[in-house]
Enzyme design. Structure first.
Site: not given
Ligand code: XMP
Length: 485
Positions: A302-303, A306, A309, A341, A343, A364
């Site tokens: 997952g890039v 989130g 993100c 991970d 989305g 998350g």
């Molecule tokens: P969800 O959609 O479930 O996503 O809230 C959780 C995931 O988001 C990622 N994550 C980040 N990605 N910048 C990013 O590009 C960030 O500051 C950040 N913080 C978390 C991470 O993979 C998490 O599990």
């Protein structure tokens, strides 16, 4: 991946074509799935390594519900280890290293200690670190008023002469019998010289009985994972966490398809040895192959999908999440389990992730705003709506808080040199995560039933070779009909 079917696609682009149902009871449908090459979860859900999602309480509850929590790393090694130790100790059939206080400790200190560690009974040892049992101080021994807070614990504890105890070797069934027959809450395990070997509590035994699906290690302790990153103190962090009994380490960096990752994996393998290693994030077939080749036990995919993100908005880097899941699965198939991970907005997204390639799904925001996620509940003074904070780990707020008080001013400065790729938002307060997980479990079981199977494993086996047979791409009108309410 040759198939253009997946290009640019994510969860809301499809519906699942219902299959002939064979399940008599949806509640009996098994959702067991592999987390790593060696660990399986009964509920294929992992809580994200984020400081507004997974601390001790979340990790504890996730494991009790059959999932897993990854304790975030935006805190000192000592504090992270404390959280792992606490999860490993809680709800375990036998608490191997029970918390103790020496005789001479004041009642006031004992109360604060019990509150800090969330325990209802403290073993009292004869002197500091002697490991020799003198008695037990339980909640009911503690005086109600503050007048005695300066008096020593031995004035109130039940002394060893009046306690029921047992030798260290004891089966859980035997312990249950003793606890019931003697009508006691705690059974300390000691040898002839009263040396403490463990503690069995009635509460933990009952708790585990009610949750046969909980995620447990071979010794009956809850599973817990922890994030370590790939720079700075990560090797020291890894070895301290392993000493504390962590079941799985997560090398969590934004761009996992990189030489930093390869070096970090090599170092962890060399210095820390045989521990399950989850690595990420990647989002392409090349990234997944790369992680498989460096020898990881699970790949986090997952890039940028989130909710916290901003990576895609700020850098244009990323792959739509369902495409990423499919692409990475096609690269490694079942050789290394994939953790999808980020989305997930609706429970159906979890099912789509699992039948297109993921073995488990990391969440998350869907688990944030709960009683178990770290942080306070805030009440909006105007609307009276209750909320909690959820934020990306590279949001300015998260970076600042993790470094606040750090002695190293240079570190603080360099952390802010890279502009943020995460943001902070407020999410509605949702109550306990137990009900969120119960809802997800129920919806997943129903989805498996629509797939015409009796278990998630069977559904995956049938669908995963070619999910495109089972998925219906949506037009704008059918998307509206399906998802707009
Ligand atoms: P969800 O959609 O479930 O996503 O809230 C959780 C995931 O988001 C990622 N994550 C980040 N990605 N910048 C990013 O590009 C960030 O500051 C950040 N913080 C978390 C991470 O993979 C998490 O599990």
């Amino acid at each position: 991946m040759s198939n253009s079917f997946w290009i640019g696609k994510t969860f809301d682009d499809f519906l699942f074509r219902p299959q002939q149902g064979i399940s008599r009871s949806r509640r009996q449908i098994s959702l067991a799935s592999r987390l790593t090459s060696t660990l399986t979860l009964e509920l294929p859900i992992v809580s994200a390594n984020m400081d507004t999602v997974t601390g001790r309480r979340m990790a504890d509850t996730m494991a009790l519900q059959g999932g897993l929590g990854v304790i975030h790393r935006a805190l000192s090694i000592e504090k992270q280890v404390e959280k792992v130790t606490s999860v490993k100790r809680s709800h375990s059939a036998v608490i191997e290293k029970p918390l103790c206080l020496p005789m001479g400790t004041s009642i006031g200190e004992a109360i604060a200690f019990a509150r800090r560690h969330d325990i209802g009974g403290i073993l009292i040892e004869t002197s500091p670190s002697s490991g020799i049992l003198a008695g037990i101080l339980s909640n009911r021994d503690i005086p109600w008023t503050n007048e005695s807070s300066h008096r020593p614990v031995e004035a109130f504890m039940t002394p060893i002469e009046k306690l029921h105890s047992h030798s260290p070797e004891i089966a859980v069934e035997e312990a249950e019998r003793i606890l019931f027959e003697k009508r006691i809450e705690r059974l300390p395990l000691i040898d002839e010289s009263r040396r403490i070997y463990g503690l069995i509590t009635r509460k933990d035994i009952l708790f585990l009985r009610e949750r046969p699906f909980a995620s447990k290690d071979k010794k009956g302790r809850l599973l817990v994972a922890a994030a370590i990153g790939a720079r700075g103190d990560f090797i020291e962090r890894a070895s301290e966490l392993v000493k504390a009994g962590v079941d799985c380490l997560v090398i969590d960096i934004a761009h996992g398809h990189s030489s930093i990752m390869a070096q970090a994996v090599e170092q962890v393998h060399k210095q820390v040895g045989d521990i399950a290693l989850i690595c990420g994030n990647v989002s392409t077939s090349a990234g997944a192959k790369f992680l498989m080749d460096v020898g990881v036990d699970a790949i986090k995919v997952g890039v940028g999908p989130g909710r916290g993100c901003r990576t895609r908005l700020e850098t244009a880097a990323g792959v739509p999440q369902l495409q990423a899941i499919r692409e990475t699965w096609c690269a490694v198939e079942e050789a290394v389990p994939i953790i999808a991970d980020g989305g997930v907005r609706h429970d159906k997204d979890i099912f789509l992730a699992l039948i297109c390639g993921a073995s488990t799904v990391m969440l998350g925001s869907p688990l944030s705003g709960t009683d178990e996620s770290p942080g306070l509940v805030i009440e909006d003074p105007v609307s009276h709506m209750k909320k909690k904070i959820y934020r990306g780990m590279t949001s300015p707020e998260a970076v600042y808080e993790s470094l606040y008080g750090a002695e190293d001013a240079e570190m603080l400065e360099s952390a802010f040199e890279t502009p943020a790729e995460g943001q902070e938002i407020q999410v509605p307060y949702k109550g306990s995560v137990v009900s969120v997980l119960g809802r997800i479990r129920g919806h997943l079981q129903s989805a498996v039933s629509y797939a015409g199977e009796n278990s998630l494993a069977d559904a995956r086996q049938k669908i995963i070779p070619d999910p495109s047979v089972y998925l219906i791409p949506l037009s704008e009108a059918s998307w509206r009909e399906s998802y707009v309410r």
